[in-house]
Each structure stands twice: as C-alpha cells, then as structure tokens.
Design an enzyme around this catalytic site. Structure first.
Site, PDB file in Angstrom:
ATOM      1  N   ARG A 177       2.442   1.072  10.421  1.00  0.00           N
ATOM      2  CA  ARG A 177       1.928   1.446   9.104  1.00  0.00           C
ATOM      3  C   ARG A 177       3.062   1.395   8.095  1.00  0.00           C
ATOM      4  NH1 ARG A 177      -2.862   4.006   7.851  1.00  0.00           N
ATOM      5  NH2 ARG A 177      -3.190   4.527  10.052  1.00  0.00           N
ATOM      6  N   SER A 208     -10.258  -6.093  10.261  1.00  0.00           N
ATOM      7  CA  SER A 208     -11.577  -5.615   9.834  1.00  0.00           C
ATOM      8  C   SER A 208     -12.283  -6.769   9.149  1.00  0.00           C
ATOM      9  CB  SER A 208     -11.459  -4.438   8.855  1.00  0.00           C
ATOM     10  OG  SER A 208     -11.056  -3.261   9.516  1.00  0.00           O
ATOM     11  N   ARG A 219       0.844  -1.198   0.000  1.00  0.00           N
ATOM     12  CA  ARG A 219       0.000   0.000   0.000  1.00  0.00           C
ATOM     13  C   ARG A 219       0.874   1.240   0.000  1.00  0.00           C
ATOM     14  NH1 ARG A 219      -4.667  -1.714   4.446  1.00  0.00           N
ATOM     15  NH2 ARG A 219      -5.447  -3.512   3.286  1.00  0.00           N
ATOM     16  N   ARG A 240       1.101  -6.312  12.750  1.00  0.00           N
ATOM     17  CA  ARG A 240       0.451  -5.707  13.925  1.00  0.00           C
ATOM     18  C   ARG A 240       0.294  -6.725  15.053  1.00  0.00           C
ATOM     19  NH1 ARG A 240      -3.664  -0.799  12.438  1.00  0.00           N
ATOM     20  NH2 ARG A 240      -2.223   0.288  11.041  1.00  0.00           N
ATOM     21  N   GLU A 275      -6.469  -0.993  15.700  1.00  0.00           N
ATOM     22  CA  GLU A 275      -7.070  -1.957  14.778  1.00  0.00           C
ATOM     23  C   GLU A 275      -6.076  -3.033  14.339  1.00  0.00           C
ATOM     24  OE1 GLU A 275      -8.020  -2.550  10.188  1.00  0.00           O
ATOM     25  OE2 GLU A 275      -7.896  -0.464  10.874  1.00  0.00           O
TER      26      GLU A 275
END
Length: 430
Positions: free
Chosen positions: A277, A352, A262, A391, A349
């Site tokens: 990130r 999801s 990403r 994460r 987070e």
C-alpha cells in the site's frame, strides 16, 4: 449520477437499492427538492408570460394616451422582471443543491450482486492455480535476501516520507518488465488501444468518474487546482466527456500504464510494511466505453483479460464478486481478483473489474448516437486493473522465492529480463 426521472417513477425501488448499499433512503429528500425546483421554474415561466403580455399592452396604452394605464403596466413589467430574476436565481440554487445531493450518492447495485456488509460477505466464484509448497516458511517480499539490495524504503522515506519505495537493479528491471509484459498482452492479444495519458487532470474530470466530491481527501490536489490521478481510469474514462459519438465507434477499449497517486486517507496502520500500500504506484489500467446492451459481456471479457495475466505468470489466484457493502462508490457490480501471497499466507486483491452502467456517463454527459437515428443515449463505462504492477511484483517475488534466498522468475518474463531466469541471493540477475 442518478437519473432524476427514474427516481420520480420508482422512488421505492431507488430507496431499496440504496439500503442494500448500507445507505439511508433518500427519495423523499430528493423529490422534495426536485418539486421545489420545478415549482420555481414554473413560477418563473408564468411571470415571464405575464411580463410579455404586459409589455405588449404598454405600447397600446401609450398610443391611446392612457397615461395611468401606461404607468401601471410599466410598473408591472419592472415588477415581473425582478420576480423572474429572483425565481431564476432560486431555481438555479435548488438545481445546484439537487445536483450536489445526487453527486454524493453511490451507484445502485445490480440485482445479482450479493448483499453483505463488508469483504467477509464477498462470494468466491473460482480459484485458479495451486499455491506453491515450499518445504520451508516463506518470507514476505521485503525480507527475501534477493530483494533487499534493490528495494529501499529508508532512502525513499528520506526523499518523500513514508509509503514510498526506491527500486534499483534487478527490482527496477523486474518492475519495468512486468508493466511492459502487461501492455504487450493487452494490446497485441486483447485488442486494447495503448494510450499515454496525463497524470494531472482538471477537477471536472475527477467529478466525472466519481472521485469528487465525496473522496477528495483520498487524492492529491496541486496548487494549480489540478489533481494527480489515483488511477488512469480518470483520464481514460473521461475521453468522451461532453461528447456524443457514433454508435459505430463502440466499444472503445483503452489501456494505459501510468503512475498513480493516492493519499491513502483513512488507511493508517494498514499494510504499512513493504510495497502493498503505497502513495505512488504503477498500474496497467483497462477502460471500456460500450453500448448499454454490451456492458455485461464486456465486464466478463475484461475479467478474463486481467485473469489471463496471472495465468501467464503462473500465479495462483481466486476471483470473487463483491457484496453490496464492499463495492466502490461508482460500481454497479465488481469482481476482485486476489493473488496468493505466500509471505502473508493469504489471497490479496490485485485487480478490481467494475461496470458502472451509465452512472459515470451521466456525470460526464457522454452519449452515443444510435445507428438507427434514435435519440442519443448515455454510454456505459467499465474499468479494471490489468494489473497493479507493484502488487504483481510482490506476488512474483514471494511465489518465486527459494530456500537459498534467490527468486526464480516466471518463464514468460525471461524475454523481458534479457534472458535472465533468476535473481541471486545478492540481488544480481542470473
């Protein structure tokens, strides 16, 4: 993508759902373009009928020796042919414009999704586990002495630029162990089919899951026109792209452990320290292709699959349902799982789990053939992290840290670590 027939039948409801997502009403613009497109198609069909009729009369005029009539009809045939070509081109252009418009609109939230503007309006469903009480001020993962020897951001920056990491030694092994542990649980206990997918996909696949056309800047495009996947959701969800499968094949449940890429466009200044990130990361992705009647239950099942990984690791977490303003583009309902990170003193987070209804299926033209022989229907698609490996690594390190700078490893990972139970302050496995 949205069903134009549903918009025609209930434009007010469509606009109300868009407004819930913070989007302006669009039904008037959509229906005006749709009406113009349909008018062109009707005019083309009328011109075609006129051409066919004139073509039949041309022969009769020729046989009768009526040269004037023959020439008149032949001119009319040529005129109608040109008119049909023009109207067809105009209809195609309007159809493409309508498709582009619909492709750029987000999915509509389910009625039970809470209204809200951003993450502050998400609704907590439950908490599991208890955050550890250290008796000292916990460090963020990159400052823990046991972590530093095996987590190198400077060399990664030399190799690739910012937001990359080079893992070695115990960190590399722990990262690999987490991915393998996730795969083992999902395949042997949760009934998912392990899948190895390409990490390069064609542009049509990115359109199919909704990354394009709106979010192209958030992913990497190669010079060959292919795209690096932002998550294995893209190749897994597109497996039935363009297909009509038998109802008996449903549900299709997949899991893949892949590298993800990403660009993080628009996230400048956010979470720049550490591994939270990154431009390149690894994720264990779950995707389900289901019958429409089963998708709500399937989302709950997938949520439990993701939560179960954290339960096994002994990590505290909370689960929230996202409000309308915080959901992803393609989702109709999303649950986020947020793991406790002591170094940040907050939940962050880690997964999801989203249901997309038939939104992606319409973009992919993915259908199933009902067992009773009825008309083919669009499948429903769901996706969820099970989990993001980097994460999870952060959470294991921060929650397992000890005052002497070592890290205690969760018991469930001991077999994956060769029986080692701790990372010493010097970064070696013990």
């Amino acid at each position: 993508m949205h069903d134009i027939r549903a918009i025609r039948e209930a434009p007010e409801a469509f606009d109300a759902a868009l407004v819930r997502r913070g989007h302006a009403p669009m039904s008037s613009e959509i229906l005006a373009l749709d009406e113009a497109r349909r008018a062109k198609i009707l005019a083309s069909e009328t011109a075609q009928a006129d051409q066919n009729r004139a073509s039949k009369e041309v022969g009769a005029a020729k046989t009768a020796g009526d040269e004037e009539k023959f020439n008149e009809l032949r001119s009319l045939v040529a005129e109608k042919k040109a008119e049909i070509a023009r109207l067809t081109d105009e209809a195609k252009a309007q159809d493409a414009a309508l498709t582009d418009l619909l492709m750029g609109l987000p999915n509509l939230p389910y009625d039970d999704v809470p209204d809200g503007a951003d993450e502050d309006d998400n609704v907590e469903l439950h908490r599991r586990g208890t955050p550890p009480d250290f008796g000292f001020t916990p460090l963020e993962h990159f400052d823990i002495p046991a972590v530093k020897p095996g987590m190198d951001f400077e060399t990664a920056a030399k190799l690739s630029g910012s937001r990359f990491v080079l893992l070695s030694g115990a960190m590399a092994r722990l990262h690999r162990a987490l991915g393998q542990f996730m795969l083992d649980v999902h395949t042997t206990e949760n009934g998912l089919t392990e899948t190895i997918t390409p990490v390069l996909v064609n542009e049509a696949m990115m359109y199919g899951t909704g990354q394009l056309p709106k979010f192209g800047e958030e992913s990497y495009k190669t010079t060959t026109g292919q795209w690096l996947i932002p998550t294995a959701e893209v190749p897994l969800t597109n497996i039935p792209n363009g297909m009509t499968i038998e109802e008996s094949y449903l549900p299709c449940r997949y899991v893949a452990l892949t590298q993800c890429f990403r660009s993080e466009a628009g996230s400048a200044g956010r979470d720049t320290a550490g591994m939270l990130r990154q431009h390149q990361f690894e994720k264990c992705e779950m995707v389900s292709i289901t019958h429409p009647d089963a998708s709500d239950d399937e989302q709950q099942r997938m949520l439990k699959c993701a939560e179960g990984i954290l339960d096994r690791l002994g990590l505290a977490y909370r689960t929230v349902v996202l409000c309308t303003g915080d959901m992803g583009f393609g989702a109709r309902r999303t649950y986020d799982i947020e793991v406790w990170l002591p170094g940040q003193d907050k939940y962050r987070e880690i997964s999801s789990v989203s249901t997309c209804g038939d939104f992606q299926a319409r973009r992919m033209n993915a259908r199933f053939k009902p067992a009773d022989g009825g008309k083919p229907q669009f499948v429903h698609t769901l996706n969820g992290s099970g989990l993001a490996v980097g994460r999870t690594l952060i959470a294991v390190l921060e929650n397992g840290q000890r005052e002497d700078g070592s890290v205690l490893l969760p018991q469930t990972l001991h077999p994956y670590m060769g029986g080692k139970t701790r990372i010493a302050p010097d970064g070696t496995l013990m």
